[in-house]
Design a protein around this motif. Sequence first.
Motif, PDB file in Angstrom:
ATOM      1  N   ASN A 142      73.940  53.534  27.864  1.00 26.79           N
ATOM      2  CA  ASN A 142      73.770  54.057  29.009  1.00 26.79           C
ATOM      3  C   ASN A 142      74.947  53.837  30.006  1.00 26.79           C
ATOM      4  OD1 ASN A 142      70.966  54.677  28.462  1.00 26.79           O
ATOM      5  ND2 ASN A 142      70.120  52.742  29.038  1.00 26.79           N
ATOM      6  N   TRP A 143      76.066  53.128  29.615  1.00 29.55           N
ATOM      7  CA  TRP A 143      76.990  52.658  30.248  1.00 29.55           C
ATOM      8  C   TRP A 143      77.712  53.819  31.174  1.00 29.55           C
ATOM      9  CZ3 TRP A 143      79.708  48.781  26.516  1.00 29.55           C
ATOM     10  CH2 TRP A 143      79.011  47.627  26.454  1.00 29.55           C
ATOM     11  N   PHE A 144      77.841  54.992  30.412  1.00 30.07           N
ATOM     12  CA  PHE A 144      78.573  56.097  30.937  1.00 30.07           C
ATOM     13  C   PHE A 144      77.936  56.614  32.109  1.00 30.07           C
ATOM     14  CE2 PHE A 144      75.264  58.463  28.509  1.00 30.07           C
ATOM     15  CZ  PHE A 144      75.402  59.744  29.245  1.00 30.07           C
ATOM     16  N   LEU A 145      76.595  56.392  32.399  1.00 32.96           N
ATOM     17  CA  LEU A 145      75.635  56.940  33.306  1.00 32.96           C
ATOM     18  C   LEU A 145      76.396  56.480  34.959  1.00 32.96           C
ATOM     19  CD1 LEU A 145      72.199  56.653  31.983  1.00 32.96           C
ATOM     20  CD2 LEU A 145      73.531  58.970  32.356  1.00 32.96           C
ATOM     21  N   LEU A 146      76.722  55.361  34.923  1.00 26.98           N
ATOM     22  CA  LEU A 146      77.230  54.944  36.261  1.00 26.98           C
ATOM     23  C   LEU A 146      78.761  55.240  36.580  1.00 26.98           C
ATOM     24  CD1 LEU A 146      76.212  50.956  35.869  1.00 26.98           C
ATOM     25  CD2 LEU A 146      75.087  52.848  37.146  1.00 26.98           C
ATOM     26  N   TYR A 147      79.235  55.791  35.552  1.00 27.14           N
ATOM     27  CA  TYR A 147      80.718  56.288  35.671  1.00 27.14           C
ATOM     28  C   TYR A 147      81.093  57.871  35.721  1.00 27.14           C
ATOM     29  CZ  TYR A 147      82.158  51.461  34.748  1.00 27.14           C
ATOM     30  OH  TYR A 147      82.191  50.094  35.117  1.00 27.14           O
ATOM     31  N   ILE A 148      79.869  58.609  35.553  1.00 29.03           N
ATOM     32  CA  ILE A 148      79.959  60.083  36.001  1.00 29.03           C
ATOM     33  C   ILE A 148      80.308  60.343  37.327  1.00 29.03           C
ATOM     34  CG2 ILE A 148      78.341  61.957  36.164  1.00 29.03           C
ATOM     35  CD1 ILE A 148      76.556  61.086  34.064  1.00 29.03           C
ATOM     36  N   PRO A 149      80.071  59.634  38.489  1.00 30.71           N
ATOM     37  CA  PRO A 149      80.756  60.081  39.498  1.00 30.71           C
ATOM     38  C   PRO A 149      82.302  59.833  39.566  1.00 30.71           C
ATOM     39  CG  PRO A 149      79.474  58.089  40.096  1.00 30.71           C
ATOM     40  CD  PRO A 149      79.109  58.651  38.765  1.00 30.71           C
ATOM     41  N   PHE A 150      82.822  58.891  38.776  1.00 27.66           N
ATOM     42  CA  PHE A 150      84.276  58.919  38.869  1.00 27.66           C
ATOM     43  C   PHE A 150      84.929  60.168  37.805  1.00 27.66           C
ATOM     44  CE2 PHE A 150      83.984  53.978  39.659  1.00 27.66           C
ATOM     45  CZ  PHE A 150      84.687  54.216  40.789  1.00 27.66           C
ATOM     46  N   PHE A 151      84.075  60.227  36.716  1.00 25.74           N
ATOM     47  CA  PHE A 151      84.404  61.474  35.925  1.00 25.74           C
ATOM     48  C   PHE A 151      84.633  62.791  36.826  1.00 25.74           C
ATOM     49  CE2 PHE A 151      83.409  63.800  31.651  1.00 25.74           C
ATOM     50  CZ  PHE A 151      84.482  63.297  31.037  1.00 25.74           C
ATOM     51  N   PHE A 152      83.428  62.885  37.639  1.00 21.83           N
ATOM     52  CA  PHE A 152      83.420  64.358  38.365  1.00 21.83           C
ATOM     53  C   PHE A 152      84.610  64.207  39.405  1.00 21.83           C
ATOM     54  CE2 PHE A 152      79.007  65.447  37.199  1.00 21.83           C
ATOM     55  CZ  PHE A 152      79.218  66.560  36.754  1.00 21.83           C
ATOM     56  N   ILE A 153      84.893  63.128  40.019  1.00 22.50           N
ATOM     57  CA  ILE A 153      85.654  63.187  41.176  1.00 22.50           C
ATOM     58  C   ILE A 153      87.232  63.276  40.595  1.00 22.50           C
ATOM     59  CG2 ILE A 153      86.255  60.872  41.533  1.00 22.50           C
ATOM     60  CD1 ILE A 153      85.825  61.261  44.547  1.00 22.50           C
ATOM     61  N   GLY A 154      87.480  62.855  39.505  1.00 23.61           N
ATOM     62  CA  GLY A 154      88.951  62.839  38.942  1.00 23.61           C
ATOM     63  C   GLY A 154      89.041  64.404  38.854  1.00 23.61           C
ATOM     64  N   TYR A 155      88.181  65.175  38.346  1.00 20.36           N
ATOM     65  CA  TYR A 155      88.186  66.747  38.393  1.00 20.36           C
ATOM     66  C   TYR A 155      88.476  67.351  39.676  1.00 20.36           C
ATOM     67  CZ  TYR A 155      87.083  71.777  38.291  1.00 20.36           C
ATOM     68  OH  TYR A 155      87.144  73.043  38.475  1.00 20.36           O
ATOM     69  N   VAL A 156      87.747  66.831  40.736  1.00 14.68           N
ATOM     70  CA  VAL A 156      87.949  67.477  42.321  1.00 14.68           C
ATOM     71  C   VAL A 156      89.281  67.156  42.599  1.00 14.68           C
ATOM     72  CG1 VAL A 156      86.827  67.045  44.519  1.00 14.68           C
ATOM     73  CG2 VAL A 156      85.379  67.277  42.522  1.00 14.68           C
ATOM     74  N   ILE A 157      89.879  65.744  42.325  1.00 11.20           N
ATOM     75  CA  ILE A 157      91.018  65.449  42.976  1.00 11.20           C
ATOM     76  C   ILE A 157      92.004  66.190  42.475  1.00 11.20           C
ATOM     77  CG2 ILE A 157      92.585  63.439  42.959  1.00 11.20           C
ATOM     78  CD1 ILE A 157      90.297  61.780  43.260  1.00 11.20           C
ATOM     79  N   GLN A 158      91.958  66.528  40.938  1.00 13.61           N
ATOM     80  CA  GLN A 158      92.828  67.201  40.319  1.00 13.61           C
ATOM     81  C   GLN A 158      93.087  68.676  40.896  1.00 13.61           C
ATOM     82  OE1 GLN A 158      92.613  69.907  37.740  1.00 13.61           O
ATOM     83  NE2 GLN A 158      95.126  70.117  37.703  1.00 13.61           N
ATOM     84  N   ARG A 159      91.953  69.235  41.408  1.00 14.57           N
ATOM     85  CA  ARG A 159      92.175  70.597  42.049  1.00 14.57           C
ATOM     86  C   ARG A 159      92.151  70.511  43.295  1.00 14.57           C
ATOM     87  NH1 ARG A 159      91.941  74.870  38.352  1.00 14.57           N
ATOM     88  NH2 ARG A 159      90.382  75.916  39.887  1.00 14.57           N
ATOM     89  N   ASP A 160      91.913  69.677  44.048  1.00 15.05           N
ATOM     90  CA  ASP A 160      92.221  69.562  45.561  1.00 15.05           C
ATOM     91  C   ASP A 160      93.334  69.911  46.150  1.00 15.05           C
ATOM     92  OD1 ASP A 160      91.358  68.973  48.094  1.00 15.05           O
ATOM     93  OD2 ASP A 160      90.514  67.114  47.947  1.00 15.05           O
ATOM     94  N   GLN A 161      93.349  70.667  46.907  1.00 17.22           N
ATOM     95  CA  GLN A 161      94.864  71.366  47.575  1.00 17.22           C
ATOM     96  C   GLN A 161      94.925  70.809  48.942  1.00 17.22           C
ATOM     97  OE1 GLN A 161      96.853  73.319  45.747  1.00 17.22           O
ATOM     98  NE2 GLN A 161      95.209  73.035  44.325  1.00 17.22           N
ATOM     99  N   ARG A 162      93.888  69.993  49.245  1.00 13.19           N
ATOM    100  CA  ARG A 162      94.207  69.126  50.786  1.00 13.19           C
ATOM    101  C   ARG A 162      95.340  68.101  50.378  1.00 13.19           C
ATOM    102  NH1 ARG A 162      88.351  67.225  52.015  1.00 13.19           N
ATOM    103  NH2 ARG A 162      88.351  66.986  49.670  1.00 13.19           N
ATOM    104  N   THR A 163      96.041  67.691  51.625  1.00 17.17           N
ATOM    105  CA  THR A 163      97.070  66.610  51.390  1.00 17.17           C
ATOM    106  C   THR A 163      96.595  65.639  52.628  1.00 17.17           C
ATOM    107  OG1 THR A 163      98.466  68.018  53.226  1.00 17.17           O
ATOM    108  CG2 THR A 163      99.001  68.135  50.419  1.00 17.17           C
ATOM    109  N   PHE A 164      96.003  64.502  52.098  1.00 12.51           N
ATOM    110  CA  PHE A 164      95.670  63.516  53.072  1.00 12.51           C
ATOM    111  C   PHE A 164      97.250  62.754  53.632  1.00 12.51           C
ATOM    112  CE2 PHE A 164      91.845  64.005  50.514  1.00 12.51           C
ATOM    113  CZ  PHE A 164      91.029  64.313  51.910  1.00 12.51           C
ATOM    114  N   SER A 165      97.004  62.094  54.799  1.00 12.94           N
ATOM    115  CA  SER A 165      98.296  61.475  55.269  1.00 12.94           C
ATOM    116  C   SER A 165      98.677  60.180  54.448  1.00 12.94           C
ATOM    117  CB  SER A 165      98.158  61.158  56.533  1.00 12.94           C
ATOM    118  OG  SER A 165      97.178  60.227  56.842  1.00 12.94           O
TER     119      SER A 165
END
Length: 336
Positions: free
Chosen positions: A183-206
């Motif tokens: 069951n350990w991986f279940l807690l880390y799914i949001p990190f798994f997802f957001i890694g993909y989102v950040i890699q694709r994110d075109q926004r540039t935060f200051s």
Amino acid sequence: MNWINNARIVSTLAVVLLHVSAVVLSENAVGSEYWWFGNGFSSLVRWCVPVFTMISGALLLDPTKQESLSKFYSKRLSRILIPMGFWSLFFLGWTFFHGVIDGAPPNGLELFTNLLSGLPYEHLWFLYMLSGLYLFAPFLRKIIAVSSHRELTASIIFMFVVAGINFAQLSFSGVYRPSLFLNWFLLYIPFFFIGYVIQRDQRTFSQTMRWGTFTLSTLLTCLGYYFALTKNELLPDGYFHGYLSITVIPMSVSVMYLLKSWDKPILNQQLTKQVALLTFGVYLVHPIFVEILNKTNFIRVFHPVIVIPSATALIFMASLFTSWLFHQVPYLRKTI
């Protein structure tokens, strides 16, 4: 991608530094000068495992990759399962060897229990957790494929809230992972997802926002850990050092964005790529060198501001060389 290679190298260094800092923390009284240095260094790199998880998500969750399940698993699960099996057995032997040296060898049932619990050695929990993410990655890709950016962002926020609450509940129960390693991986799914989102994110935060979030969350992690230890009737001791604490989650996301903005290779491009390739091996073998160095008085005699960075560098280089040696042998290469 240069920034992914940079992220792998820096995250591996952070893991080594984390484990060296843990030795300093364990050797000194809470609130002492040396302890504060250990706590400061440890708090500074609590993002290391979440960033590793985000890197995996960035690389594995691209829905445009058209692969059958058999092809996906044959290509990727073996990269986790073979090292997991080999190093689980190795570190069970390492644990038995240390027990013999110390005059208290563990019995076979104890070692077998450690294996079944997903903890043949403490750092190997990450491989057991990651194997769950790899197992479900093809299906998680399908979710990404049919989700808008807004839907994906909302789902990640909800998953972080649920995972954070779950982790807090586990912490108050005196444990920091679900009892069943499956069951350990279940807690880390949001990190798994957001890694993909950040890699694709075109926004540039200051830079101010990114560095400000990292600095504030690191400071709160450091102070929160001390507060929890000294006021332990209010908070569980290790909560603020947990990877899903309320301070480490924003720290990890800010570091991932900072790493993404680092598009120049740490060394030259070819050497950075080669070192990045060896970092998985560094992660696997570095506890051996942490233990060896811990047997000396080096960590205890010198000030932590000298010990922690220098010991981290020594252990990283020794582990890097060992990983390189393994890569020179065809059969051993698959284990690392």
